[in-house]
Design an enzyme around this catalytic site. Sequence first.
Site, short mmCIF file in Angstrom:
data_model
loop_
_atom_site.label_atom_id
_atom_site.label_comp_id
_atom_site.label_asym_id
_atom_site.label_seq_id
_atom_site.Cartn_x
_atom_site.Cartn_y
_atom_site.Cartn_z
N ASN A 135 -8.08 9.21 -5.38
CA ASN A 135 -9.03 8.39 -6.16
C ASN A 135 -10.00 9.32 -6.88
OD1 ASN A 135 -8.21 5.77 -4.79
ND2 ASN A 135 -8.93 6.96 -3.04
N GLU A 166 0.83 -1.21 0.00
CA GLU A 166 0.00 0.00 0.00
C GLU A 166 0.86 1.26 0.00
OE1 GLU A 166 -3.16 0.50 -0.39
OE2 GLU A 166 -4.14 -1.41 0.06
N ASP A 191 -6.36 8.30 -0.12
CA ASP A 191 -5.89 7.30 0.84
C ASP A 191 -4.64 7.84 1.53
OD1 ASP A 191 -7.84 5.57 -0.24
OD2 ASP A 191 -6.44 4.90 -1.79
N SER A 203 -11.80 10.99 -3.29
CA SER A 203 -11.26 10.71 -1.96
C SER A 203 -9.75 10.49 -2.07
CB SER A 203 -11.93 9.47 -1.37
OG SER A 203 -11.52 8.30 -2.08
N ASN A 215 -8.76 5.49 3.78
CA ASN A 215 -9.50 6.31 2.83
C ASN A 215 -10.35 7.41 3.49
OD1 ASN A 215 -12.33 6.49 1.17
ND2 ASN A 215 -10.55 6.46 -0.16
N ASP A 239 -14.25 9.01 -6.68
CA ASP A 239 -15.08 9.61 -5.62
C ASP A 239 -14.38 10.80 -4.95
OD1 ASP A 239 -13.17 8.33 -4.11
OD2 ASP A 239 -14.59 7.25 -2.85
#
Length: 147
Positions: free
Chosen positions: A64, A53, A71, A69, A78, A67
């Site tokens: 992202n 990750e 991370d 958003s 998120n 949406d």
Amino acid sequence: MKTLLILGLLLLSVTVQGKVYERCELAKTLKRLGMDGFKGVSLATWVCVAKWESSYNTRATHYNPNDKSTDYGILQINSHYWCNDGKTPGAVNTCNVSCKDLMHKDISKSVACAKKVVSEQGIGAWVAWRNHCRNKDLAHYTHGCGV
Ligand SMILES: *[C@@H]1O[C@H](CO)[C@@H](O)[C@H](O)[C@H]1NC(C)=O
């Protein structure tokens, strides 16, 4: 000029307080924070997820576009569901934590939030787990760490 640059770098490191963990250091820290076997997920699995990750970097972020958003941190938590970054539409902040705090070198807030994520959604919530850790031999992630 040089002095100003050094001052600037010092200020930056004080403000951001991020860190790239070494593999065994992360394994030990995760163990101390109660992640070994939490919800049946092995320590090696958590180290694997962190590796894929964030490359063990607490300052890692990933946007992202779908949406809007982001991370955050070593376990890429998120901002739509779990933390508040003040800029994600429709965000719910389930962990009641600032996303910025999930980028700190002290990963205790990230770990506390990850416990909530895995409790509610399972380890499958992490795309890196599905792509890189599931059904793999994970022993090397904690090998030689004395954990
Ligand atoms: C959320 O966090 C703030 C600040 O840490 C705290 O004062 C508040 O009580 C928390 N709210 C909930 C619902 O846990």
